[in-house]
Design an enzyme around this catalytic site. Structure first.
Site, PDB file in Angstrom:
ATOM      1  N   GLN A 128       0.847  -1.469   0.044  1.00 19.46           N
ATOM      2  CA  GLN A 128       0.101   0.049  -0.128  1.00 19.46           C
ATOM      3  C   GLN A 128       0.887   0.947  -0.183  1.00 19.46           C
ATOM      4  O   GLN A 128       1.447   1.433   0.862  1.00 19.46           O
ATOM      5  CB  GLN A 128      -1.218  -0.236   0.909  1.00 19.46           C
ATOM      6  N   SER A 131       0.933   7.380   2.128  1.00 20.55           N
ATOM      7  CA  SER A 131       0.674   7.762   3.327  1.00 20.55           C
ATOM      8  C   SER A 131       2.060   8.877   2.888  1.00 20.55           C
ATOM      9  O   SER A 131       2.851   7.702   2.325  1.00 20.55           O
ATOM     10  CB  SER A 131       1.387   6.934   4.718  1.00 20.55           C
ATOM     11  N   SER A 163       3.392  -1.133   3.389  1.00 17.37           N
ATOM     12  CA  SER A 163       3.435  -2.430   3.914  1.00 17.37           C
ATOM     13  C   SER A 163       4.104  -3.211   2.979  1.00 17.37           C
ATOM     14  O   SER A 163       3.634  -3.734   1.919  1.00 17.37           O
ATOM     15  CB  SER A 163       1.874  -2.812   4.540  1.00 17.37           C
ATOM     16  N   GLU A 246     -10.786  -1.753   4.042  1.00 21.08           N
ATOM     17  CA  GLU A 246      -9.408  -1.354   5.466  1.00 21.08           C
ATOM     18  C   GLU A 246     -10.002  -1.016   6.710  1.00 21.08           C
ATOM     19  O   GLU A 246      -9.438  -2.626   7.820  1.00 21.08           O
ATOM     20  CB  GLU A 246      -8.498  -0.928   5.197  1.00 21.08           C
TER      21      GLU A 246
END
Length: 385
Positions: A128, A131, A163, A246
């Site tokens: 992912q 961020s 991740s 999520e």
């Protein structure tokens, strides 16, 4: 909600238990926590076993390659695999629990055919890339830019807390495709191959000593426009779908694990004398009730998601995420009380879980963000100024 089990569901549980009894002893030894290539191979191997046995993608719709199981069968699967000590999704977390479901809900037929079967078969891992270092909890402030050049986007920027980046094949990536638009309206959701030229991965070591997160640097990385999920500049809406998965259904297996941990804590407290402390017993009892309520909320969220269009969870996921994050942290605070001095040892599994629990009020949207969502979208309170 009808919480009783039908004959078909009871038969599903019995068959699953029988399969787990045969499959689990055949698994190889779990690799070291620091051996990420080994962990990837282990997690993908387990996913292939599930796929071959017909248990992969129970929570996915049939037209996305899933099994079309009922919500209750999905929950039975989570209960029984956790009860048997089966591997969790591990490195497959992003692909199975939110990138894959997002593509199933928002992707084209060609995108679903390309990306979903390899996730279910255990052939590919996703990470992912949301961020960024300067965005904090304000995800829409992202600065990674994607400039259209013919049939490609040329991407420059960086991501953090990515991740499983060091073992991933694909990245669900948020980029800014229109820097002049209001910040929520100039974002696009892309599927980026992690082996593309210009992608650099730098692992980050967590407090627990693991490296499941990484910084990712993007230096003029070319990604085909065909890899965009949703329309250009409509990525924030697609992102809300991803975050709904999520927050709303991705943690359901962990609730089962926490309930099992709570039982283990009670047994340990009885064995080491800590059970004589009435304050500790009261905390354990309250947590027992709280995780029981969270499991009921999980059942409701999963049922609602799998009945909705596209299987997308509703904003009730924010209620769950907020309550679960804090309950998990308190669970491992209690674990430290039960274990005493041994809770400082990194050889204790509960110690590592406690360190990991500290991130839960930040990951997948901070608790402050979840409170805003609950206040504004559920309670109808005015936005803060």
């Amino acid at each position: 909600m009808d919480l009783t089990y039908t004959e078909e569901e009871q038969d599903f549980r019995a068959r699953l238990r029988e399969w787990l009894l045969k499959a689990l002893p055949e698994l190889p030894a779990r690799p070291s926590p620091d051996d990420w290539p080994g962990r990837r191979a282990y997690d993908l191997g387990w996913q292939r076993r599930l796929y071959e046995a017909g248990y992969a993608g129970l929570h996915w719709p049939v037209d996305a390659g899933g099994r079309g199981a009922t919500p209750t069968q999905h929950l039975i699967f989570l209960e029984e695999t956790e009860r048997a000590g089966a591997p969790y999704v591990g490195a497959n977390f992003v692909g199975l629990l939110h990138a894959g479901p997002t593509i199933a809900a928002e992707g084209t037929a060609a995108q679903r055919a390309r990306w979903l079967p390899p996730v279910l078969r255990g052939d590919e891992v996703w990470c992912q890339g949301f961020s960024e270092p300067d965005a904090g909890s304000d995800l829409a402030s992202l600065r990674t830019r994607a400039v259209r050049d013919g049939d490609d986007y040329v991407i420059t920027g960086s991501k953090i807390w990515t991740s499983h980046a060091e073992v991933a094949d694909w990245c669900e990536l948020l980029v800014r495709t229109d820097p002049e638009a209001p910040k929520h309206r100039g974002i696009s959701w892309l599927a980026m191959p992690m082996d593309a030229p210009g992608v650099t991965v730098r692992p980050l070591r967590t407090l627990a000593g693991s490296t499941e997160f990484a910084e990712v640097f993007l230096d003029e990385v070319r990604v085909p426009v065909a890899n965009r999920v949703g329309a250009e500049n409509d990525g924030w809406r697609v992102t809300m779908v991803t975050l709904s998965f999520e927050r709303g259904t991705a943690f359901v297996g962990e609730v089962v694990a926490c309930r099992r941990t709570l039982g283990g804590l009670a047994r340990t407290a009885r064995a080491n004398g800590r059970w004589d402390d009435p304050v500790l017993r009261r905390r354990l009892g309250r947590l027992y009730g709280e995780f029981g309520a969270l499991w009921r909320l999980t059942q409701w969220n999963v049922s609602e998601a799998e009945r909705s269009a596209g299987g997308v969870p509703g904003i009730g996921g924010s209620v769950f995420k907020l309550a679960y994050s804090h309950a998990r942290q308190e669970l491992y605070d209690v674990a430290a009380e039960v274990l005493g001095a041994s809770s400082l040892s990194l050889d204790e599994e509960w110690t590592l879980d406690r360190l990991s629990s500290l991130s839960y009020t930040i990951a997948a949207g901070t608790s402050q963000i979840q409170r805003n969502i609950v206040a504004e979208r559920i309670l109808g309170l005015p936005k803060g100024r």
